[in-house]
Design an enzyme around this catalytic site. Structure first.
Site, PDB file in Angstrom:
ATOM      1  N   ASP A   1       0.800  -1.230   0.000  1.00 53.31           N
ATOM      2  CA  ASP A   1       0.000   0.000   0.000  1.00 53.31           C
ATOM      3  C   ASP A   1       0.841   1.294   0.000  1.00 53.31           C
ATOM      4  O   ASP A   1       1.421   1.649   1.024  1.00 53.31           O
ATOM      5  CB  ASP A   1      -0.929   0.024   1.225  1.00 53.31           C
ATOM      6  CG  ASP A   1      -1.734  -1.271   1.383  1.00 53.31           C
ATOM      7  OD1 ASP A   1      -1.219  -2.356   1.034  1.00 53.31           O
ATOM      8  OD2 ASP A   1      -2.876  -1.200   1.881  1.00 53.31           O
TER       9      ASP A   1
ATOM     10  N   GLU B   1      -4.249   1.749  -3.331  1.00 57.48           N
ATOM     11  CA  GLU B   1      -5.561   2.228  -2.862  1.00 57.48           C
ATOM     12  C   GLU B   1      -5.467   3.389  -1.881  1.00 57.48           C
ATOM     13  O   GLU B   1      -6.480   4.020  -1.595  1.00 57.48           O
ATOM     14  CB  GLU B   1      -6.358   1.075  -2.246  1.00 57.48           C
ATOM     15  CG  GLU B   1      -5.923   0.706  -0.865  1.00 57.48           C
ATOM     16  CD  GLU B   1      -7.109   0.592   0.079  1.00 57.48           C
ATOM     17  OE1 GLU B   1      -8.250   0.755  -0.366  1.00 57.48           O
ATOM     18  OE2 GLU B   1      -6.864   0.361   1.254  1.00 57.48           O
ATOM     19  N   ASN B   2      -4.251   3.668  -1.376  1.00 55.44           N
ATOM     20  CA  ASN B   2      -4.076   4.829  -0.502  1.00 55.44           C
ATOM     21  C   ASN B   2      -3.178   5.886  -1.148  1.00 55.44           C
ATOM     22  O   ASN B   2      -2.605   6.719  -0.446  1.00 55.44           O
ATOM     23  CB  ASN B   2      -3.460   4.404   0.833  1.00 55.44           C
ATOM     24  CG  ASN B   2      -4.337   3.430   1.589  1.00 55.44           C
ATOM     25  OD1 ASN B   2      -5.488   3.727   1.887  1.00 55.44           O
ATOM     26  ND2 ASN B   2      -3.815   2.252   1.869  1.00 55.44           N
TER      27      ASN B   2
ATOM     28  N   ASN C   1     -10.376  -1.356   0.037  1.00 52.70           N
ATOM     29  CA  ASN C   1     -11.603  -0.753   0.566  1.00 52.70           C
ATOM     30  C   ASN C   1     -11.769   0.738   0.278  1.00 52.70           C
ATOM     31  O   ASN C   1     -12.879   1.246   0.330  1.00 52.70           O
ATOM     32  CB  ASN C   1     -11.723  -1.014   2.068  1.00 52.70           C
ATOM     33  CG  ASN C   1     -10.490  -0.600   2.837  1.00 52.70           C
ATOM     34  OD1 ASN C   1      -9.371  -0.991   2.503  1.00 52.70           O
ATOM     35  ND2 ASN C   1     -10.669   0.213   3.844  1.00 52.70           N
ATOM     36  N   HIS C   2     -10.656   1.448  -0.026  1.00 54.03           N
ATOM     37  CA  HIS C   2     -10.792   2.887  -0.305  1.00 54.03           C
ATOM     38  C   HIS C   2     -10.859   3.200  -1.798  1.00 54.03           C
ATOM     39  O   HIS C   2     -10.789   4.366  -2.190  1.00 54.03           O
ATOM     40  CB  HIS C   2      -9.625   3.662   0.318  1.00 54.03           C
ATOM     41  CG  HIS C   2      -9.612   3.620   1.815  1.00 54.03           C
ATOM     42  ND1 HIS C   2     -10.692   4.019   2.573  1.00 54.03           N
ATOM     43  CD2 HIS C   2      -8.668   3.206   2.693  1.00 54.03           C
ATOM     44  CE1 HIS C   2     -10.399   3.857   3.864  1.00 54.03           C
ATOM     45  NE2 HIS C   2      -9.184   3.355   3.956  1.00 54.03           N
TER      46      HIS C   2
ATOM     47  N   HIS D   1      -6.626  -8.167   0.215  1.00 49.80           N
ATOM     48  CA  HIS D   1      -6.679  -6.936   1.004  1.00 49.80           C
ATOM     49  C   HIS D   1      -7.621  -7.188   2.182  1.00 49.80           C
ATOM     50  O   HIS D   1      -8.845  -7.116   2.040  1.00 49.80           O
ATOM     51  CB  HIS D   1      -7.193  -5.809   0.101  1.00 49.80           C
ATOM     52  CG  HIS D   1      -6.900  -4.450   0.618  1.00 49.80           C
ATOM     53  ND1 HIS D   1      -5.660  -3.864   0.518  1.00 49.80           N
ATOM     54  CD2 HIS D   1      -7.683  -3.541   1.254  1.00 49.80           C
ATOM     55  CE1 HIS D   1      -5.694  -2.655   1.053  1.00 49.80           C
ATOM     56  NE2 HIS D   1      -6.907  -2.438   1.522  1.00 49.80           N
TER      57      HIS D   1
ATOM     58  N   HIS E   1      -3.294  -4.204   3.311  1.00 47.73           N
ATOM     59  CA  HIS E   1      -4.298  -3.422   4.051  1.00 47.73           C
ATOM     60  C   HIS E   1      -3.873  -3.061   5.467  1.00 47.73           C
ATOM     61  O   HIS E   1      -4.160  -1.952   5.912  1.00 47.73           O
ATOM     62  CB  HIS E   1      -5.664  -4.113   4.090  1.00 47.73           C
ATOM     63  CG  HIS E   1      -6.702  -3.385   4.896  1.00 47.73           C
ATOM     64  ND1 HIS E   1      -7.168  -2.140   4.544  1.00 47.73           N
ATOM     65  CD2 HIS E   1      -7.341  -3.714   6.053  1.00 47.73           C
ATOM     66  CE1 HIS E   1      -8.074  -1.751   5.444  1.00 47.73           C
ATOM     67  NE2 HIS E   1      -8.185  -2.671   6.365  1.00 47.73           N
TER      68      HIS E   1
ATOM     69  N   HIS F   1      -0.878  -2.642   6.655  1.00 44.89           N
ATOM     70  CA  HIS F   1       0.250  -1.706   6.564  1.00 44.89           C
ATOM     71  C   HIS F   1       1.457  -2.087   7.416  1.00 44.89           C
ATOM     72  O   HIS F   1       2.463  -1.385   7.384  1.00 44.89           O
ATOM     73  CB  HIS F   1      -0.172  -0.265   6.909  1.00 44.89           C
ATOM     74  CG  HIS F   1      -1.046   0.373   5.872  1.00 44.89           C
ATOM     75  ND1 HIS F   1      -1.183   1.727   5.734  1.00 44.89           N
ATOM     76  CD2 HIS F   1      -1.840  -0.172   4.917  1.00 44.89           C
ATOM     77  CE1 HIS F   1      -2.025   1.996   4.748  1.00 44.89           C
ATOM     78  NE2 HIS F   1      -2.443   0.843   4.251  1.00 44.89           N
TER      79      HIS F   1
HETATM   80 FE   FE2 Z   1      -7.153  -0.823   2.869  1.00 44.16          FE
END
Ligand code: FE2
Length: 259
Positions: free
Chosen positions: A8, A39-40, A67-68, A148, A173, A175
């Site tokens: 990520d 995704e981040n 999810n983001h 994730h 996810h 991190h």
């Molecule tokens: Fe995530």
């Protein structure tokens, strides 16, 4: 052939870290395919066309998400259009984007599958059923999976579920890199979480003082992406002729300091 997976990428510090570290990673490991969880990548949450293109320019061949992914509405059309960007396959059917893609690398057709955990995250279908359905009709030489997910038990279970069926399952996810990276007995490279590409002077990429304020005072706090001590984290797998992993190696390297 060798696959490099990067965890990520958090905000512009993560994007800068990846951009400035990638040449050294390429020289050292000579990956044939680079997959990056993005995704981040937009302001620490979500992804946009601009941040995705930044990751592609840094060397990502495929971007995975989680999810983001739908945080930025203006990116939906791009998420639909971009064949090298995937979002969890077990999201509601008809949502923007695709759950897996097949790309060519080193003369082989590689499927990159993105799944979301069903524990602690919102999904439409079981990740286990979903990946079974994808693999059953897949037209590719081998597959790798970005799982994730929030909970280590679900990630470890997915590793066993797919052992011997895909080249690698990379957890993302949470991190924080885990210490369980290896090749499972059936030949699948596995790690519960590869970690993140972002500031280590942070709480999962956010400035520590802001997270501490929220946790201690329990008052709403605006979160900002931390910038100091950026590291690039990921993993490498060497994939053999059978489409399984011969070797797994965790990657954790500090990015060059900011000028
Ligand atoms: Fe995530």
């Amino acid at each position: 052939m060798r696959v490099l997976f990067i965890g990520d990428v958090v905000g512009s510090p993560g994007r800068r870290g990846l951009r400035e570290t990638m040449p050294a990673l390429r020289e050292r490991h000579a990956p044939d395919l680079v997959v990056v969880n993005g995704e981040n990548s937009a302001g620490g949450m979500g992804i946009t066309e601009r941040t995705a293109n930044d990751l592609f320019a840094s060397g990502a061949d495929v971007i995975t998400s989680g999810n983001h992914v739908y945080r930025h509405r203006e990116a939906y059309e791009f998420i639909d259009r971009c064949e090298c960007l995937v979002r969890p396959a077990n999201y509601p059917s008809g949502n923007p984007g695709r759950g897996h893609t097949v790309v060519e690398a080193a003369g082989r057709r590689v499927a990159v599958v993105n799944l979301s955990g069903g524990i602690g995250l919102t999904v439409a279908r079981s990740p286990f059923d979903t990946v079974d359905a994808i693999l059953a009709q897949l037209d590719a030489d081998f597959a790798i999976v970005d799982f994730h997910a929030e909970v280590s038990s679900e990630k470890v279970a997915m590793g066993w579920h797919l052992d011997g069926r895909v080249a690698a399952v990379f957890g993302t996810h949470t991190h924080v890199p885990t210490a369980d990276g290896r090749v499972l007995p059936g030949g699948t490279g596995f790690i519960s979480d590869v970690g993140m590409t972002g500031s280590r002077t942070s709480v999962l990429g956010v400035k520590p003082e802001q997270v501490l304020r929220q946790m201690i005072k329990q008052m709403p706090t605006r979160f900002e992406t931390a910038t100091d001590d950026v590291w690039v984290m990921g993993a490498l797998v060497d994939v053999n002729e059978r489409g399984l992993a011969d070797r797994f190696e965790q990657v954790m390297v500090p990015a060059p300091p900011q000028d």
